[in-house]
Design a protein around this motif. Structure first.
Motif, PDB file in Angstrom:
ATOM      1  N   SER A  19       8.901  34.299  23.663  1.00  0.00           N
ATOM      2  CA  SER A  19       9.886  35.322  23.302  1.00  0.00           C
ATOM      3  C   SER A  19       9.767  35.692  21.828  1.00  0.00           C
ATOM      4  O   SER A  19       9.516  34.832  20.980  1.00  0.00           O
ATOM      5  CB  SER A  19      11.306  34.817  23.594  1.00  0.00           C
TER       6      SER A  19
ATOM      7  N   TYR B   6      16.518  38.591  21.955  1.00  0.00           N
ATOM      8  CA  TYR B   6      15.122  38.240  22.185  1.00  0.00           C
ATOM      9  C   TYR B   6      14.498  39.094  23.283  1.00  0.00           C
ATOM     10  O   TYR B   6      15.185  39.635  24.143  1.00  0.00           O
ATOM     11  CB  TYR B   6      14.999  36.764  22.597  1.00  0.00           C
ATOM     12  N   LYS B   7      13.147  39.137  23.231  1.00  0.00           N
ATOM     13  CA  LYS B   7      12.381  39.870  24.257  1.00  0.00           C
ATOM     14  C   LYS B   7      11.139  39.059  24.613  1.00  0.00           C
ATOM     15  O   LYS B   7      10.398  38.623  23.724  1.00  0.00           O
ATOM     16  CB  LYS B   7      11.953  41.241  23.727  1.00  0.00           C
ATOM     17  N   ASN B   8      10.935  38.853  25.917  1.00  0.00           N
ATOM     18  CA  ASN B   8       9.733  38.148  26.367  1.00  0.00           C
ATOM     19  C   ASN B   8       8.504  39.034  26.204  1.00  0.00           C
ATOM     20  O   ASN B   8       8.587  40.266  26.259  1.00  0.00           O
ATOM     21  CB  ASN B   8       9.861  37.734  27.836  1.00  0.00           C
ATOM     22  N   ARG B   9       7.367  38.406  26.051  1.00  0.00           N
ATOM     23  CA  ARG B   9       6.119  39.155  25.902  1.00  0.00           C
ATOM     24  C   ARG B   9       5.476  39.487  27.242  1.00  0.00           C
ATOM     25  O   ARG B   9       4.705  40.445  27.341  1.00  0.00           O
ATOM     26  CB  ARG B   9       5.111  38.338  25.088  1.00  0.00           C
TER      27      ARG B   9
ATOM     28  N   ASP C 278       7.546  31.260  29.240  1.00  0.00           N
ATOM     29  CA  ASP C 278       7.639  32.534  28.536  1.00  0.00           C
ATOM     30  C   ASP C 278       7.526  32.343  27.028  1.00  0.00           C
ATOM     31  O   ASP C 278       7.907  31.309  26.482  1.00  0.00           O
ATOM     32  CB  ASP C 278       8.968  33.224  28.844  1.00  0.00           C
TER      33      ASP C 278
ATOM     34  N   GLU D 208      14.672  40.814  28.469  1.00  0.00           N
ATOM     35  CA  GLU D 208      15.457  40.685  27.237  1.00  0.00           C
ATOM     36  C   GLU D 208      16.723  39.870  27.508  1.00  0.00           C
ATOM     37  O   GLU D 208      17.316  39.960  28.587  1.00  0.00           O
ATOM     38  CB  GLU D 208      15.834  42.074  26.696  1.00  0.00           C
TER      39      GLU D 208
ATOM     40  N   LEU E 294      15.289  29.039  24.799  1.00  0.00           N
ATOM     41  CA  LEU E 294      14.191  28.667  25.688  1.00  0.00           C
ATOM     42  C   LEU E 294      14.239  27.178  25.990  1.00  0.00           C
ATOM     43  O   LEU E 294      14.353  26.352  25.081  1.00  0.00           O
ATOM     44  CB  LEU E 294      12.834  29.015  25.060  1.00  0.00           C
TER      45      LEU E 294
ATOM     46  N   GLU F 188       8.806  41.937  30.469  1.00  0.00           N
ATOM     47  CA  GLU F 188       9.321  41.851  29.099  1.00  0.00           C
ATOM     48  C   GLU F 188      10.849  41.745  29.087  1.00  0.00           C
ATOM     49  O   GLU F 188      11.559  42.529  28.458  1.00  0.00           O
ATOM     50  CB  GLU F 188       8.847  43.055  28.283  1.00  0.00           C
TER      51      GLU F 188
ATOM     52  N   GLU G 176      22.055  36.732  30.076  1.00  0.00           N
ATOM     53  CA  GLU G 176      20.970  37.590  30.551  1.00  0.00           C
ATOM     54  C   GLU G 176      21.292  38.151  31.936  1.00  0.00           C
ATOM     55  O   GLU G 176      22.188  37.680  32.621  1.00  0.00           O
ATOM     56  CB  GLU G 176      19.658  36.805  30.620  1.00  0.00           C
TER      57      GLU G 176
ATOM     58  N   THR H 156      16.561  29.526  20.238  1.00  0.00           N
ATOM     59  CA  THR H 156      15.819  30.611  20.890  1.00  0.00           C
ATOM     60  C   THR H 156      16.264  30.817  22.325  1.00  0.00           C
ATOM     61  O   THR H 156      15.877  31.797  22.955  1.00  0.00           O
ATOM     62  CB  THR H 156      14.310  30.306  20.894  1.00  0.00           C
TER      63      THR H 156
END
Length: 399
Positions: free
Chosen positions: A195, A76-79, A193, A85, A187, A83, A105, A185
């Motif tokens: 993602s 996954y990658k945060n917006r 965040d 990962e 989260l 950003e 992470e 996910t």
């Protein structure tokens, strides 16, 4: 060393004691996994180093190694911000059926981001070519990331005890963590965040055991020196763990998401180049170390499983002694934590009392000021009337 034996037992003992002593219930499907909290809250973060060490110490038979398997990898990658990962490994047990979502992470520490500022994401060659506007955009991204890194006192004690990544003389420190999540996910329901899924891997051609995942994480974290950009750290950890996993266990297919082209880049800052990309040579080197470590651990597990007679009795006695020592140390640690918490609560109460006293004093001063102002207005009015001949001037003269 003795500490390598005691430390995993200590962490496990603390986890067990909290199960019985904590005010809120915790949920654990595996003794080596960070325990989920109620109300759909994810587990606290735990150091990958400590987690992998305890996970390996947990297995004492081939059957225990094969009990849990990785079935899915999702990257996954945060917006927002830098950003960030991270990777979520879905781990399953067939009987009794259970599923665990493990999020791995790497974060730069808040302290390191404060020190690095713009150098956290821009190298020396790129910085001169940036405009002042671009530099300010980069600094703002670093500041936003820094503001989001707040683990609290306990999180700092657990995670901050071991910091791996670039050497200290380079000014970069990172925190490598794992947590158990309620959601695939990775989260927590309180996360702000958003993602995006970069890629999913499933249907592995070879059994991918949880024990193996612990070894992969251990080897990747241990090989992380020399990366200069703080933002590069999370990208590198995610990409490297995924790269080793797919190279060794050969998933049938990787399903890429729409966000995959953003992997390893700061798309919010398009004027910067790709920060991290595939390194087949590095993956091959680490994969060789992983394979050797797995083979060595298989031999260790088999030897312990086959151990009989006097050796087994002696090992049991030593294990009990280490467990008792670990339990005692865990109880002492909990006692210290309670004392520190009580002191913090007392300090907070005293501070609130002081603030309340100050508010009352300010209110009293304000009341007196208003009374004095009203009295002054009254006297001025009397003076004006006296001057106009409406009242005798005698009382005014006293003013």
């Amino acid at each position: 060393s003795v500490m390598n034996v005691i430390r995993p037992i200590l962490y496990f003992s603390v986890r067990v004691l909290r199960l019985f002593m904590a005010q809120e219930n915790i949920i654990s499907l595996h003794p080596a996994m960070p325990a989920l909290r109620p109300d759909e809250r994810d587990s606290p973060m735990q150091s990958i180093v400590d987690w992998s060490r305890y996970l390996l110490a947990f297995h004492h038979s081939p059957a225990s190694v094969k009990e849990w398997k990785v079935v899915t990898i999702q990257w996954y990658k945060n917006r927002l911000k830098l950003e960030h990962e991270y990777v979520v490994f879905t781990v399953k047990r067939e009987s009794p059926e259970a599923t665990i979502y493990l999020r791995f992470e790497r974060n730069a520490t808040a302290e390191a981001l404060k020190i690095a500022d713009l150098r956290a994401i821009v190298d020396e060659k790129t910085e001169p070519a940036l405009t002042e506007v671009q530099k300010e955009q980069a600094r703002r991204a670093v500041e936003e990331e820094n503001n989001s890194l707040s683990y609290g006192l306990f999180g700092r004690l657990v995670v901050g005890s071991l910091k791996w990544s670039s050497r200290k003389h380079l000014g970069n420190l990172s925190e490598d963590t794992i947590k158990t999540s309620w959601n695939p996910t990775g989260l927590d329901k309180r996360d702000s965040d958003i993602s995006d899924l970069l890629v999913t891997y499933t249907d592995f051609q070879h059994p991918f055991y949880l024990r193996d995942l612990g070894i992969i994480a251990q080897k990747v974290v241990g090989a992380s020196d020399g990366y200069l950009l703080l933002v590069q750290q999370c990208y590198w950890l995610a990409r490297t763990m995924v790269g080793i996993s797919i190279a060794k266990y050969e998933p049938e297919q990787g399903e890429k998401g729409d966000a995959f082209p953003r992997a390893g880049r700061l798309s919010n800052l398009p004027f910067l180049k790709t920060v991290n990309s595939d390194s087949p040579a590095e993956i091959a080197t680490l994969l060789e170390k992983v394979n050797k470590a797995i083979d060595d651990d298989d031999k260790r597990v088999e030897a312990e499983y086959m151990l009989k007679g006097e050796g087994a009795v002696k090992a049991a006695e030593e294990g009990k002694k280490a467990s008792d020592e670990g339990k005692k140390a865990a109880e002492e640690l909990l006692a210290v934590e309670r004392q520190e918490r009580q002191k913090a609560e007392e300090r907070a109460r005293e501070l609130e009392k002081q603030r309340q006293k100050e508010r009352q004093e300010r209110a009293e001063e304000r009341r007196k000021e208003l009374e004095e102002r009203d009295e002054l207005k009254r006297q001025l009015a009397l003076f004006a009337r006296a001057a106009a001949g409406d009242v005798p001037a005698g009382p005014i003269a006293q003013v």
